[in-house]
Scaffold this motif. Structure first.
Motif, mmCIF file in Angstrom:
data_model
loop_
_atom_site.group_PDB
_atom_site.id
_atom_site.type_symbol
_atom_site.label_atom_id
_atom_site.label_comp_id
_atom_site.label_asym_id
_atom_site.label_seq_id
_atom_site.Cartn_x
_atom_site.Cartn_y
_atom_site.Cartn_z
ATOM 1 N N ASN A 273 42.139 37.654 -29.169
ATOM 2 C CA ASN A 273 42.038 38.839 -30.026
ATOM 3 C C ASN A 273 42.560 40.101 -29.339
ATOM 4 O O ASN A 273 41.978 41.183 -29.463
ATOM 5 C CB ASN A 273 40.591 39.058 -30.485
ATOM 6 C CG ASN A 273 40.052 37.893 -31.292
ATOM 7 O OD1 ASN A 273 40.780 37.297 -32.086
ATOM 8 N ND2 ASN A 273 38.789 37.544 -31.065
ATOM 9 N N HIS A 274 43.645 39.951 -28.611
ATOM 10 C CA HIS A 274 44.229 41.116 -27.944
ATOM 11 C C HIS A 274 44.797 42.069 -29.001
ATOM 12 O O HIS A 274 45.183 41.658 -30.092
ATOM 13 C CB HIS A 274 45.342 40.684 -26.983
ATOM 14 C CG HIS A 274 46.549 40.157 -27.684
ATOM 15 N ND1 HIS A 274 47.596 40.960 -28.106
ATOM 16 C CD2 HIS A 274 46.890 38.905 -28.062
ATOM 17 C CE1 HIS A 274 48.517 40.231 -28.698
ATOM 18 N NE2 HIS A 274 48.116 38.965 -28.681
ATOM 19 N N LYS A 275 44.867 43.338 -28.671
ATOM 20 C CA LYS A 275 45.419 44.347 -29.577
ATOM 21 C C LYS A 275 46.552 45.094 -28.895
ATOM 22 O O LYS A 275 46.638 46.326 -28.955
ATOM 23 C CB LYS A 275 44.316 45.326 -30.002
ATOM 24 C CG LYS A 275 43.142 44.673 -30.711
ATOM 25 C CD LYS A 275 43.536 44.051 -32.043
ATOM 26 C CE LYS A 275 42.341 43.421 -32.737
ATOM 27 N NZ LYS A 275 42.717 42.740 -34.001
ATOM 28 N N LEU A 276 47.417 44.357 -28.235
ATOM 29 C CA LEU A 276 48.515 45.004 -27.530
ATOM 30 C C LEU A 276 49.486 45.614 -28.531
ATOM 31 O O LEU A 276 49.871 44.990 -29.517
ATOM 32 C CB LEU A 276 49.247 43.992 -26.652
ATOM 33 C CG LEU A 276 48.489 43.489 -25.425
ATOM 34 C CD1 LEU A 276 49.288 42.416 -24.704
ATOM 35 C CD2 LEU A 276 48.185 44.639 -24.476
ATOM 36 N N GLY A 277 49.896 46.833 -28.245
ATOM 37 C CA GLY A 277 50.833 47.532 -29.113
ATOM 38 C C GLY A 277 51.213 48.868 -28.490
ATOM 39 O O GLY A 277 50.836 49.171 -27.348
ATOM 40 N N TYR B 78 50.662 52.744 -28.673
ATOM 41 C CA TYR B 78 49.714 53.702 -29.215
ATOM 42 C C TYR B 78 49.986 55.081 -28.613
ATOM 43 O O TYR B 78 50.506 55.192 -27.495
ATOM 44 C CB TYR B 78 48.277 53.275 -28.894
ATOM 45 C CG TYR B 78 47.917 51.905 -29.434
ATOM 46 C CD1 TYR B 78 47.608 51.740 -30.783
ATOM 47 C CD2 TYR B 78 47.901 50.785 -28.599
ATOM 48 C CE1 TYR B 78 47.279 50.486 -31.283
ATOM 49 C CE2 TYR B 78 47.573 49.532 -29.095
ATOM 50 C CZ TYR B 78 47.260 49.393 -30.436
ATOM 51 O OH TYR B 78 46.944 48.166 -30.936
ATOM 52 N N ARG C 154 48.038 49.108 -19.974
ATOM 53 C CA ARG C 154 47.480 47.926 -20.644
ATOM 54 C C ARG C 154 48.506 46.796 -20.693
ATOM 55 O O ARG C 154 48.159 45.628 -20.544
ATOM 56 C CB ARG C 154 47.042 48.288 -22.066
ATOM 57 C CG ARG C 154 45.767 49.110 -22.144
ATOM 58 C CD ARG C 154 45.249 49.131 -23.558
ATOM 59 N NE ARG C 154 44.921 47.798 -24.034
ATOM 60 C CZ ARG C 154 44.690 47.509 -25.313
ATOM 61 N NH1 ARG C 154 44.783 48.454 -26.237
ATOM 62 N NH2 ARG C 154 44.382 46.270 -25.668
ATOM 63 N N ASP D 67 50.762 41.016 -35.879
ATOM 64 C CA ASP D 67 51.007 42.187 -35.040
ATOM 65 C C ASP D 67 50.163 43.352 -35.542
ATOM 66 O O ASP D 67 50.298 43.793 -36.690
ATOM 67 C CB ASP D 67 52.491 42.553 -35.067
ATOM 68 C CG ASP D 67 52.860 43.512 -33.962
ATOM 69 O OD1 ASP D 67 52.173 44.548 -33.824
ATOM 70 O OD2 ASP D 67 53.835 43.250 -33.229
ATOM 71 N N ALA D 68 49.288 43.861 -34.681
ATOM 72 C CA ALA D 68 48.376 44.921 -35.092
ATOM 73 C C ALA D 68 49.089 46.242 -35.337
ATOM 74 O O ALA D 68 48.568 47.104 -36.050
ATOM 75 C CB ALA D 68 47.289 45.114 -34.026
ATOM 76 N N THR D 69 50.278 46.424 -34.763
ATOM 77 C CA THR D 69 50.981 47.699 -34.884
ATOM 78 C C THR D 69 51.771 47.806 -36.178
ATOM 79 O O THR D 69 51.650 48.781 -36.921
ATOM 80 C CB THR D 69 51.930 47.899 -33.683
ATOM 81 O OG1 THR D 69 51.185 47.750 -32.469
ATOM 82 C CG2 THR D 69 52.559 49.272 -33.728
ATOM 83 N N ARG E 227 52.257 44.902 -38.423
ATOM 84 C CA ARG E 227 51.877 43.812 -39.332
ATOM 85 C C ARG E 227 52.984 42.793 -39.544
ATOM 86 O O ARG E 227 53.036 42.114 -40.574
ATOM 87 C CB ARG E 227 51.421 44.360 -40.688
ATOM 88 C CG ARG E 227 50.378 45.444 -40.596
ATOM 89 C CD ARG E 227 49.202 45.047 -39.732
ATOM 90 N NE ARG E 227 48.350 44.049 -40.383
ATOM 91 C CZ ARG E 227 47.324 43.455 -39.785
ATOM 92 N NH1 ARG E 227 47.053 43.697 -38.513
ATOM 93 N NH2 ARG E 227 46.585 42.582 -40.448
ATOM 94 N N LYS F 175 49.764 32.821 -31.614
ATOM 95 C CA LYS F 175 48.627 33.714 -31.365
ATOM 96 C C LYS F 175 47.842 33.214 -30.157
ATOM 97 O O LYS F 175 48.054 32.093 -29.677
ATOM 98 C CB LYS F 175 47.711 33.779 -32.584
ATOM 99 C CG LYS F 175 47.155 32.434 -33.043
ATOM 100 C CD LYS F 175 46.279 32.612 -34.268
ATOM 101 C CE LYS F 175 45.794 31.272 -34.807
ATOM 102 N NZ LYS F 175 46.899 30.494 -35.406
#
Length: 387
Positions: free
Chosen positions: A148-152, A154, A199, A240-242, A244, A364
């Protein structure tokens, strides 16, 4: 050297060229060398493969001789010992090169042979990389990337050393040629080459700490009695959290041995999971068709339909149904491409359960138990591990 065009007034018999720059480093030098080498191979009776232009093949009396080249390093193999010996003598007479014997080390890749088969690994490459970073005595990580990483990217992220980050990621990209277990994590960290943060550097260090646990892990190629071509394809919709975008990946097997794989973020945002699966399915199908052409060039064309395993029933059903659908109007070309190969019985799309989908680790971060279950099915072994 040839006199450049336009120097017609100069005597070509008595004039020499004075080099202002060494041949090495010029953009034209690799092309000129490869063109010269290609002419020599064709003179020896070899044919250049259309599937891979660096592969040269010669069929004689039901036997095959193959040569593959990378810049000026080459591998010669086949079952025609007489032709192999003849080719080595011809190359040594025309170029400054010599035979180094049986293949043991090639471009950082170590080759080990046993009764079980051939193992490719990059143990020395990994240890040298860990020594360079100072992680030879670090505590190993269980997986190459956090769950569940949220690399992006920011705002207000703390920047890190860009040159060091790019150098480490570049080395990891080369390492992923024999390590499919880090393919997804390397594809993630390579997205931030232009503006890495702390990060992102921590994620790179986690990959290195994972490699510390098994530096000698590699791929086993064994004789399984068949040459069937199979593939596994999967996609993580809007992962992709950034932005999508979805991530798709595939594994391909020849004769039960893993030969190619890929983990890549899709270029456009998919509006449904079926659309994301379709895009990933089309990429996996292209890879299978390329392998089929390559095997046909070598002389071992597959006799049966190729299997492309997918865990999305909706995508499989729509592939067999030519009716236009709202979920597929954005991938109409991919849908027709898949349908054509299905109708020509070149490929099949069997359903596979999600827990048996090997390509899941390419799309993932997965739990540790699922991660190592997939690695066992991929044929990865560590011949240096203590028994």
């Amino acid at each position: 050297m040839d006199i450049p065009p336009g120097c017609s007034t100069v005597s070509k018999t008595t004039t020499v060229c004075r080099l202002q720059k060494a041949l090495y480093g010029l953009k034209q030098s690799p092309r000129a060398w490869f063109g010269r080498f290609t002419l020599a191979m064709k003179k020896y009776g070899f044919q250049q493969s259309n599937a891979d232009h660096t592969l040269f093949l010669k069929h004689r009396h039901g036997k095959v001789t193959a040569l593959i080249i990378y810049v000026d390093d080459m591998i010669i193999t086949g079952n025609d010992e007489e032709e192999i010996s003849k080719l080595q003598n011809q190359l040594a007479a025309e170029f400054e090169m010599k035979s180094l014997g049986n293949l043991k080390y090639f471009l950082g890749i170590e080759v080990a042979r046993s009764a079980q088969g051939i193992v490719l690994s990059q143990r020395k490459y990994v240890l040298d990389l860990l020594a360079e970073v100072g992680l030879l005595d670090c505590k190993p990580a269980d997986t190459p990337i956090m769950l569940n990483h949220k690399l992006g990217e920011y705002p207000y992220q703390k920047p890190t050393d860009k040159e060091r980050y790019q150098r480490l990621v570049g080395k990891l990209i080369y390492l992923s040629h024999t390590r499919p277990d880090i393919a997804y994590s390397v594809s993630v960290v390579s997205r931030f080459m232009h503006s890495p943060s702390n990060r992102h550097m921590e994620a790179v260090m986690r990959i290195l700490r994972y490699l510390k646990g098994s530096p000698g892990k590699g791929l086993l190629f064994s004789k399984n009695g068949h040459l069937n071509i199979d593939g596994y394809t999967d996609a993580d919709w809007a992962g992709d959290a950034t932005n999508r975008k979805s991530t798709s990946g595939y594994f391909t097997f020849v004769g039960g041995n893993l030969v190619t794989w890929r983990s890549k973020r899709q270029k456009v945002v998919a509006l449904s999971s079926a659309e994301a699966e379709f895009r990933g399915m089309a990429k996996g199908m292209c890879e299978l068709l390329w392998l089929k052409r390559l095997m046909a060039d070598i002389g071992f064309s597959p006799r049966f339909e190729m299997n492309l395993f997918c865990d999305n029933k909706a995508a499989i059903d729509i592939s067999h149904n030519p009716v236009q659908h709202d979920r597929t109007k954005h991938v109409e070309v991919d849908r027709h491409f898949i349908k054509q190969n299905l109708e020509e019985k070149i490929i099949r799309l069997p359903f596979v359960r999600s827990e048996d989908q090997l390509a899941d680790i390419l799309t993932k971060a997965v739990p540790t138990k699922d991660f190592y279950n997939s690695l066992g099915k991929l044929g990865m072994h560590d011949i240096y591990a203590p028994t």
